[in-house]
Write an enzyme that holds these catalytic residues in place. Structure first.
Site: not given
Ligand code: ZN
Length: 496
Positions: A261-262, A265, A291
Site C-alpha cells: 500500500h505505502e 503512495h 489512494e
C-alpha cells in the site's frame, strides 16, 4: 526586476522549503523522536506552520496571482500552476487567523482525550472535545464558503471539485450492491485459516518487506524505508520520499500488504516528473487519486491470483512455517472476507461499507441531524445495518479511528474514491497493455509502472482528480467498475 512568473516561482520555492522542513519534523516525530521531545516538537511545528501560513496569505502573493491569472502569455502548465496556488491562497485567506489557532489547539487536546478515551473504552471522555471540534469545523466550512451544503467545503479540502451530492450518490449505489454480495459470500467462506494469526519473526518480516518494495520499483536511493507505529509515506522534497512499515509478531500479512500500500503512495510521489516539481502542479491532485495508487498496488496487483502466485514461493522461502499451502489457498487467505468491527483490518469486499457508515454519520452531524452525544448509538446501529455486526465496546466502535480527533472531517470518502479509481485505472492499463497478468505472475511490474508513470504520475496536478480519471478512462468513474470487479472476484473465490 524579475517578471511576475519568476517572482511567483521564487515565492513558491520558499513555501516548498517551509513545507520540506515541516515534513521532516513530522517524519522524525513518528520515526525517530524520543517521547519526551513531543512538546518541544509541537511548538517548533506550530511556529513553522504559522510562518508558512503568513507567507501563503501575503497580500503581495495575492496581487501576483491576480495579475498572472489574466496573463494570456502563460503556457498551459503555467496557467494550471497559477490556478493551483490561487486555490490554496484563497482558502487560507478565508479562514480567520484566530479560528486556525483555535482549531490547532482543539485538535491537540482532542487527540489526547481520544487516546485516553480509547484506552479507557469510554466515549464520554472524548465527547466534549469532539463537540468542540465539530463546532469549529462548521465555522471553518462557513468561512471557506459553499454552494450546495456545508459539508461540500470539508470534502473539497481533500478532494477538490467533488461535491457531497456526487459522493452520496456513489455510496448509495455501492451500499445497495455490496450488502447483498457480502451476504452471499461471507457465510460460505467458512473458518479463517489458522496460519493468518500465527506468530512470525519480525526481523524476517522487515527484510521481506524491504525486498518487496524494491521488487515493486521503489527507488531506495531517492527514499527510505523505516519502521513506525502507523505505516505512512511522506515526501520531504525532490529525491527524498520516505515510507514506513509496521511489523507485529502476531501475524504476517498485515505488514506485507501495508508495505505494498505505502509503496503505491511512494511510487506516485517518485513518479512526478522532475521538472514539474518546481511548479505548483508538481503534486498529487487529491487524496482520492493518491489512494488510487496505493490501492492499485495493494489490491489489484497484490491480491490478484497472478501476483500471489509469484509471491507464495518467496513467502515460503522466508517463512517456512507457512507450510505446504497451495497457491489457491494462499490466494483465498489474502482475500479472506469477514464481517469485522475494525476498518483498518477490513478486506476489499467489506472495506467500503465501513467508509459508508462514517460518511453517513459525518453528514448527519454537519446537517445538524445528529448530536455528538448520540454518536456511539448511531455507530453501533450503522454497523449492524451495513455489516451485520454490533461492537460491544466504544474502543472497537466509534473510537477506533484517529481522524475525528484530528479535525479530518471530510476525509473518509477519499478512501473509497481511491478504490473506485484504482479499479478503473487498472482495467484500462490491462486493456492497453495486454498480458498484464502474465507479467505479474513473474513478478514483473515494469510495464504496469511505466503505464502509470505516463498516464497518471506524469500529469501531477494539471487537472482535478475526477477530470484526470475521466480523461484516462474515457468516462466519469462511478461505482460500477468497482462493484463488477468485487462481484466477479469474490463470487469466484468463495462460491458455495
Ligand atoms: Zn493510503
Amino acid at each position: 526586476m524579475a517578471g511576475n512568473w519568476e517572482q511567483l516561482l521564487s515565492r513558491f520555492k520558499e513555501l516548498q522549503n517551509f513545507g520540506s522542513a515541516i515534513a521532516l519534523l513530522r517524519w522524525d516525530q513518528e520515526v525517530m523522536m524520543p517521547p519526551k521531545g513531543n512538546q518541544a516538537r509541537a511548538s517548533s511545528m506550530a511556529t513553522l506552520e504559522g510562518l508558512f501560513h503568513t507567507r501563503l496569505t501575503d497580500p503581495a502573493l495575492g496581487d501576483l496571482l491576480a495579475e498572472l491569472s489574466t496573463d494570456d502569455s502563460l503556457g498551459p502548465d503555467q496557467a494550471a500552476s497559477v490556478r493551483v496556488l490561487e486555490r490554496d491562497y484563497d482558502k487560507a485567506k478565508r479562514i480567520p487567523e484566530p479560528l486556525i489557532r483555535e482549531l490547532a489547539e482543539a485538535r491537540a487536546i482532542a487527540y489526547q482525550s481520544w487516546t485516553q478515551a480509547r484506552s479507557a473504552d469510554d466515549f464520554s471522555l472524548f465527547e466534549p472535545h469532539l463537540e468542540h471540534i465539530i463546532d469549529l469545523k462548521k465555522q471553518e466550512a462557513d468561512a471557506i464558503g459553499w454552494e450546495g451544503e456545508r459539508y461540500d467545503a470539508l470534502l473539497d479540502t481533500f478532494e477538490p471539485g467533488v461535491t457531497t451530492a456526487e459522493v452520496e450518490a456513489i455510496f448509495s449505489e455501492l451500499v445497495a450492491g455490496l450488502v447483498p454480495l457480502v451476504e452471499r459470500v461471507v457465510d460460505t467462506a467458512g473458518e479463517r485459516p489458522e496460519w493468518l494469526s500465527q506468530p512470525f519473526d519480525e526481523a524476517a518480516q522487515e527484510s521481506f518487506c524491504r525486498w518487496l518494495v524494491e521488487t515493486l520499483g521503489f527507488d531506495v536511493v531517492g527514499g527510505r524505508l523505516d519502521q513506525s507505529p502507523h505505516p505512512f509515506t511522506i515526501t520531504i522534497g525532490p529525491g527524498d520520499v520516505r515510507q514506513t512499515i509496521q511489523t507485529t509478531s502476531s501475524s504476517l500479512l498485515p505488514s506485507i500488504y501495508a508495505a505494498m500500500h505505502e509503496t503505491g503512495h511512494a511510487l506516485y510521489e517518485q513518479g512526478i516528473p522532475k521538472d514539474m516539481l518546481e511548479l505548483p502542479i508538481g503534486q498529487v491532485p487529491s487524496l482520492g487519486m493518491h489512494e488510487s495508487q496505493s490501492r492499485l498496488w495493494e489490491n489489484l496487483v497484490g491480491r490478484s491470483r497472478s501476483y500471489t502466485d509469484f509471491l507464495l514461493p518467496n513467502v515460503k522461502e522466508h517463512f517456512p512455517q507457512v507450510g505446504m499451502i497451495s497457491p489457491q489457498d494462499f490466494y483465498q487467505a489474502v482475500n479472506w472476507p469477514q464481517r469485522s468491527l475494525i476498518r483498518i483490518h477490513a478486506d476489499e469486499l467489506t472495506y467500503n461499507l465501513h467508509i459508508a457508515l462514517r460518511l453517513e454519520l459525518e453528514l448527519a452531524l454537519f446537517r445538524d441531524q445528529l448530536e455528538v452525544s448520540d454518536l456511539p448509538q448511531a455507530w453501533d446501529d450503522g454497523m449492524e445495518k451495513h455489516l451485520g455486526v454490533r461492537p460491544d465496546s466504544d474502543a472497537d466502535g466509534v473510537l477506533q479511528d484517529v481522524h475525528w480527533s484530528s479535525g479530518l472531517q471530510g476525509y473518509f470518502s477519499t478512501y473509497t474514491l481511491g478504490n473506485l479509481y484504482s479499479v478503473a485505472l487498472f482495467e484500462k492499463a490491462s486493456n492497453d497493455l495486454g498480458g498484464l497478468h502474465d507479467d505479474l505472475r513473474k513478478g514483473d511490474v515494469t510495464r504496469l509502472l511505466g503505464w502509470l508513470r505516463d498516464n497518471v504520475h506524469a500529469h501531477g496536478y494539471r487537472y482535478p482528480a475526477s477530470e484526470l480519471a475521466r480523461q484516462i478512462v474515457g468516462e466519469p468513474v462511478g461505482s460500477k467498475p468497482l462493484l463488477a470487479y468485487l462481484t466477479a472476484k469474490y463470487e469466484d473465490l468463495f462460491s458455495a
